[in-house]
Design a protein around this motif. Structure first.
Motif: not given
Length: 853
Positions: A227-228, A258-262, A306-308, A618-620
């Motif tokens: 996770l970023e 940050k990133g896809e979970a921003k 998208n609730l991430k 998701s990827e990460n």
């Protein structure tokens, strides 16, 4: 001609002025107008320890019932001194004072003024110090109320305190240092490995999402790997429980990713620790992470909302019958989505981008969606503590209606309560329903109430429903209940909440009927033949159902289930499945013994095209929580985010209840799990089992502890009972009678136990007769290790075996239980291995009976 023109001009002017005046007064008389929710105003108070703020407390503007209030706890210093800081938030307060009360509210211990108060130069904060008199007992919890006047209002801040004469304050400082250090190391890649010794990773643990990690999760997941994490705020510290050996802490903070979970996320990090002379042990660790959904365009794409990184259980969703309209709540914010017009509405939240302080984001409330119709209108409740608005600082249930056509939210009614907000939330989750949109149904105190949302009048529909068995249908349109006791098992009452009509489903002849629940809209119940009712080891009747039936609202039987060679004793009814718990009759013991369970599956298929909550890999970030839409969104270009206003009106819509409305008939048990109330029940065994499963706490409606794990001596034995039976032989007496006599005599009570048993009284009834002021606990099905809590307090525990005989547990050590067995001719008090005791009692059904004085 000139005069005529002047007259015409005069008439026109008068007409125009009249229109303006009439319009002004018409608008002034208009009841409905819209506005934004009022700003939060109340000051916030925290205790101060070594310049650090702990246990943030929020103000109540009404006096609460002490015996239902269970806030955070704070240990006083050795000299019983406390220091606090009050963030005034632009308010002025005066006349600060405090009260110390017994936790059950039975008596006032002390009330004194707080005179040592200073403010900072800008008068944003107040700092105060006060000392509690030498009137409190060591290691005993008390309720503390800090009061302050704000104009004509009195603000109250509730919590618990505990005093220890030892300087370590129940190991508070060491415990606080440990949990803060642990949390910090989860973000430090170099020091993360130091946490490994505290964890208990399991191959069966769910390591699929960062939304929920616990003591069994992998080190990588606990360490935020992949996770970023951009930054995180300083944690807000709350002390949930504190005892000599154990403590429970909650850290709350935000993280930026940050990133896809921003986005921004709220993290709740729970610790339960145990202190020994050698080290601190981590008994439980639980961390949840939930996204602050904003409804921005990047939150809606590819047919999904998208609730991430959000825990599924944190999301509630409801949809209209056709599925074109849906509402969902996440992180205590409510949204609706129109799949046809592609409009998303931000319906309700106490916080938004303009109000993101500790008051607006205080999470001691819950949103429940009651109904969504095909036009997009949403009926919902907000239960618990009100962070802002006209009811700021009050506790209760607010009922709202969102009008999709006018894009407004209207308050229908507010039901105020004087109980702790976590209890109110639990009640609301157990029963909140709206019938024909004109009546709201919920539980207050012991009864089920109906509130007319037009007249704001209320009526009690079902007396003492908390001590009944009751079930709500999946669509919230029907509620079924039956009274407690054998007499109540002759009928099941079913109420249609749209018109309040009541029908009954009755057993025939000597048969009994057992309410099991609803499968969607259909009622599920069982039939018990009188000849199949037999007592268990504790003398309590077992109602063995030879038939289970499912019937629709018209009374038509849809299915009959008859088990072959066995009986059903209970069932877990879900939307599409019924799990049946079954027993067989043992001719030797003349009792029922457990056998394999069975299932009934619904023949109705779910609409695969319905809106649904899904987990997407998701990827990460492991898994993302998303709402898969029935009608996908091809493009977000036309998606509109609407922010409704609240409809304003003259007068109050608060429902004023009689003083006795919140009173409880009998004893209730509240299970506290990580600070929240996970269950309200009158069944002590169910309460203890849930608390044991979650390392929780059981409290009764007098704020007294019924059970909590840990914090016991390494060994203990009730020597008064041990000495009382020395050199005695009870083999010619009934072992159950002997055990009951020993328990009662230990408390100084002598009654004719033998006669009561011959009259058919159960052991529980006999203890209730002999100990009228005690809480009798029938703990069937619980674990023997959980019984050590009572033995540690010199409270004996009676055990019934399958052969009908009884024993007493009167002590324990690290390896053994201490058993008193009246059926033995000699050495009737002996030690028996913990593991062997576990096997013995489990084999015999784990039938335990004890009490709390």
């Amino acid at each position: 001609m000139k005069k005529t023109v002047l007259k015409i001009i005069y008439v026109i002017i008068v007409f125009c002025v009249s229109l303006v005046v009439i319009g002004h007064f018409s608008n002034h008389q208009e009841v409905d107008r819209t506005a934004k929710m009022e700003e939060p105003t109340l000051p916030v108070l925290s205790f101060v320890d070594k310049d650090k703020e702990i246990d943030e407390l929020h103000a109540y503007v009404t006096e609460m019932d002490i015996n239902y209030m269970r806030g955070n706890i704070f240990p006083t210093g050795k000299n019983r001194e406390l220091t606090f800081k009050m963030n005034l938030n632009g308010q002025e307060v005066s006349n600060l004072r405090f009260e110390v009360r017994e936790v059950d509210g039975s008596s006032l211990v002390e009330n004194s003024d707080i005179t040592n108060v200073t403010s900072n130069s800008s008068k944003d904060f107040l700092t105060g110090t006060f000392k509690i008199k030498d009137l409190i007992d060591e290691d005993k919890e008390y309720a503390l109320v800090i009061l302050a006047d704000r104009g004509e209002d009195t603000l109250r801040y509730y919590c618990r305190i505990v005093w220890s004469s030892e300087g370590d304050r129940l190991n508070f400082e060491d415990g606080l240092s440990f949990v803060k250090d642990f949390s910090a190391k989860t973000f430090d890649e170099e020091k993360l490995s130091e946490l490994r010794k505290y964890l208990e990773p399991k191959s069966t643990a769910d390591n699929s999402s960062f939304s929920h990690v616990n003591i069994n999760s992998s080190l990588n997941l606990i360490g935020w790997k992949d996770l970023e994490v951009k930054k995180h705020t300083q944690p807000k510290v709350s002390i949930l429980d504190l005892h000599k050996q154990t403590g429970s802490y909650l850290l709350q903070y935000d993280v930026e990713l940050k990133g896809e979970a921003k986005g921004t996320y709220l993290v709740n990090e729970y610790f339960r620790i145990r202190h020994t002379k050698e080290r601190i042990y981590l008994l439980d660790y639980d961390r949840t992470m939930n996204y602050y959904f904003s409804g921005e365009m990047d939150d809606i794409s590819e047919g999904k909302i998208n609730l991430k990184i959000t825990r599924d259980s944190n999301v509630e969703m409801a949809e209209s019958d056709g599925g074109s309209m849906l509402a969902f709540s996440t992180q205590n914010s409510l949204y609706s989505y129109n799949t046809i017009d592609k409009k998303i509405a931000f319906i309700f939240s106490f916080f938004d981008k303009d109000h993101f302080d500790n008051r607006s984001r205080f999470m001691n409330h819950a949103i429940q969606i009651l109904k969504v119709d095909e036009t997009g209108n949403v009926f919902f409740t907000v239960s618990g503590y009100m962070n802002r608005g006209k009811y700021e600082g009050k506790v209760g249930i607010a009922i709202y209606a969102f009008n999709a056509s006018t894009n407004t939210v209207e308050e229908m009614a507010f039901l105020q309560s004087r109980q702790f907000e976590k209890i109110v939330i639990a009640y609301a989750k157990q029963l909140s329903a709206i019938g024909n949109s004109n009546h709201f149904y919920t539980i207050l105190g012991s009864d089920m109430y109906s509130v007319d949302l037009t007249s704001r009048e209320y009526v009690s529909l079902v007396d003492n429903i908390v001590n009944c068995d009751y079930k709500l249908s999946d669509d919230g349109a029907n509620i079924a209940w039956q009274d407690a006791g054998k007499e109540g098992m002759k009928n099941i009452s079913v109420m249609n909440l749209n018109n309040q009509s009541v029908s009954k489903v009755s057993a025939s002849g000597d048969d009994l009927i057992i309410l099991l629940g609803f499968m969607k809209k259909d009622l599920v119940y069982g039939i018990v033949k009188n000849k199949d009712i037999r007592n268990d080891q504790m003398g309590n009747p077992v109602y063995a159902m030879g038939e289970v039936l499912i019937q629709d609202s018209t009374g038509t039987i849809l299915k009959r289930y008859k088990p072959d060679g066995c009986f059903v004793t209970s069932a877990d009814v879900k939307t599409n499945q019924i799990v049946l718990n079954r027993v067989k009759y043992d001719k030797q013991t003349k009792m029922y013994v457990g056998t394999t369970s069975d299932q009934i599956m619904s023949t109705l298929q779910d609409d695969s095209g319905a809106n649904q909550i899904v987990s997407v890999s998701s990827e990460n970030s492991k898994n993302f929580c998303k709402i898969s839409l029935k009608k996908g969104v091809e493009s977000t270009d036309n998606v509109k985010l609407l922010t409704p206003s609240q409809t304003q009106y003259e007068g109050s819509r608060e429902v004023v209840f009689d003083a006795d409305t919140n009173e409880i008939d009998g004893t209730l048990f509240y299970v506290y799990d990580k600070g929240d109330v996970g269950m309200v029940t009158n069944n002590s065994a169910k309460a203890l089992q849930l608390a044991l499963e979650n390392n929780g706490v059981v409290i009764n409606n007098y704020n007294h502890y019924i059970w909590y794990s840990g914090n016991r001596l390494s060994s203990n034995q009730i020597m008064a009972i041990t000495n009382a039976v020395a050199n005695k032989n009870f083999t010619k007496e009934d072992s159950t009678a002997v055990c009951l006599k020993l328990i009662l005599e230990f408390k100084g009570i002598r009654i004719d136990v033998d006669s009561l048993l011959k009259e058919g009284k159960s052991p529980q009834e006999i203890l209730s007769t002999g100990l009228p002021n005690a809480t009798i606990l029938n703990l069937d099905g619980c674990d023997v290790n959980s019984m050590l809590y009572y033995l540690n307090q010199d409270i004996p525990v009676m055990v019934r075996l399958a052969n009908g005989k009884s024993m007493l547990l009167i002590g324990y050590n690290s390896q053994n239980t201490v058993i008193l067995d009246p059926s033995k001719s000699s050495a009737i008090v002996y030690k028996y291995g913990i593991n062997d005791s576990q096997k013995l009692f489990t084999k015999n059904g784990n039938h335990f009976l004890t009490f709390i004085p």
